[in-house]
Motif scaffolding. Structure first.
Motif, PDB file in Angstrom:
ATOM      1  N   UNK A  49       1.049  -1.584   0.164  1.00 18.39           N
ATOM      2  CA  UNK A  49      -0.042  -0.247  -0.015  1.00 18.39           C
ATOM      3  C   UNK A  49       1.065   1.354   0.283  1.00 18.39           C
ATOM      4  N   UNK A  50       1.993   1.026   0.909  1.00 14.21           N
ATOM      5  CA  UNK A  50       3.002   2.904   0.960  1.00 14.21           C
ATOM      6  C   UNK A  50       3.120   2.661  -0.635  1.00 14.21           C
ATOM      7  N   UNK A  51       3.801   1.847  -1.256  1.00 17.89           N
ATOM      8  CA  UNK A  51       4.416   1.990  -2.594  1.00 17.89           C
ATOM      9  C   UNK A  51       3.068   2.277  -3.254  1.00 17.89           C
ATOM     10  N   UNK A  52       2.221   1.806  -3.272  1.00 15.45           N
ATOM     11  CA  UNK A  52       0.862   2.450  -4.566  1.00 15.45           C
ATOM     12  C   UNK A  52       0.773   3.911  -4.330  1.00 15.45           C
ATOM     13  N   UNK A  53       0.366   4.156  -3.090  1.00 14.38           N
ATOM     14  CA  UNK A  53       0.427   5.427  -2.279  1.00 14.38           C
ATOM     15  C   UNK A  53       1.595   5.987  -3.303  1.00 14.38           C
ATOM     16  N   UNK A  54       3.073   5.995  -2.913  1.00 17.37           N
ATOM     17  CA  UNK A  54       4.292   6.829  -3.553  1.00 17.37           C
ATOM     18  C   UNK A  54       4.237   6.869  -4.180  1.00 17.37           C
ATOM     19  N   UNK A  55       3.728   5.795  -5.740  1.00 18.40           N
ATOM     20  CA  UNK A  55       3.913   6.072  -7.086  1.00 18.40           C
ATOM     21  C   UNK A  55       2.626   6.626  -7.451  1.00 18.40           C
ATOM     22  N   UNK A  56       1.829   6.664  -6.493  1.00 18.52           N
ATOM     23  CA  UNK A  56       0.373   7.586  -7.890  1.00 18.52           C
ATOM     24  C   UNK A  56       0.754   8.879  -7.379  1.00 18.52           C
TER      25      UNK A  56
END
Length: 272
Positions: free
Chosen positions: A8-15
């Motif tokens: 989730x952290x990676x998804x939010x970061x890339x988003x």
């Protein structure tokens, strides 16, 4: 749970990075799309590819002497950049290598000029250029930019990473100081020169306020002044304005993309 949290952290970061990247490049995308539309479509905020690109290019070419304007901008940018790099690198090298009683006082005095807003310097500079007979000449734009305090500061900070062993060995071998500078310092610090070149070139190319004041004839004007004059007309042709804005942006983009690797190395203090 830890894996889910990392995902989730990676998804939010890339988003987040994707949104920021889109917001950064959207004005340029809109400018390119606007160059294909007519003024009415641009005013109404149309976002899409139109069919007026050729007409906009013809309108821009009819209103502006394109080769002359680009030659003026390129000449000013290249001469300003070359002279600034020469003066600033010599000053940065001298401030770091040579020691004297008043070295730091002079250097701090130069850095203090960064606190003076350009608006406070315009009138004295204009009077000075007028007494020198340089009003409405490109030298009036070039000369005030040569002694850049920021570029001097940048070169001195970069010179701190220059290996003193190379300089000492060259002195033992009998090289004079100017030979050490030209034959050893300049090649070793080429990444620093590349980064400074991009910074100074972009600043000179995009310079607007001072050229607006001292360049008074159409034959002397740069691309930034032309873009401004087209946009401030009584009935501006926004299609032609978009074309001129794209052409004004392309040289700086080209310089950056060609030299981006050296720029990163220079800004991170890499020395080869």
């Amino acid at each position: 749970m830890d894996r889910l949290t990392r995902t989730l952290s990676s998804v939010f970061t890339y988003a987040f990075l994707g949104i920021m990247a889109f917001l950064s490049i959207f004005p340029f995308i809109w400018m390119i799309l606007g160059a294909t539309n007519n003024s009415n479509d641009i005013i109404t905020g149309k976002i899409g590819i139109g069919s007026a690109l050729i007409d906009n290019i013809r309108a821009f070419a009819a209103a502006v002497d394109v080769p002359l304007v680009f030659w003026n901008s390129i000449k000013i940018a290249l001469i300003s950049t070359a002279l600034t790099l020469i003066v600033a690198s010599l000053a940065g090298y001298g401030f770091e290598v040579f020691r004297s009683k008043y070295r730091e006082r002079v250097y701090n005095g130069i850095l203090l000029t960064l606190m003076v807003p350009f608006a406070a310097l315009m009138i004295p500079l204009f009077i000075m250029m007028g007494k020198l007979g340089l009003i409405d000449t490109h030298w009036a734009v070039i000369l005030p930019t040569i002694g850049s305090a920021f570029v001097i500061f940048y070169f001195r900070q970069s010179t701190k990473a220059f290996p003193s062993e190379l300089r000492d060995a060259a002195r033992v071998d009998g090289l004079k100081e100017w030979q050490i500078f030209l034959l050893i310092y300049v090649p070793v610090m080429r990444s620093t020169y590349a980064a400074a070149f991009i910074i100074v070139f972009m600043a000179s190319w995009n310079n607007y306020l001072w050229p607006l004041i001292v360049l008074q004839s159409n034959e002397m004007k740069t691309i930034t002044l032309v873009v401004s004059s087209l946009a401030s007309a009584y009935y501006p042709d926004f299609g032609a304005v978009m074309v001129s804005a794209i052409l004004a942006t392309l040289p700086t983009l080209l310089v950056f993309f060609v030299m981006q690797r050296q720029f990163v190395q220079g800004m991170t203090g890499s020395i080869k």
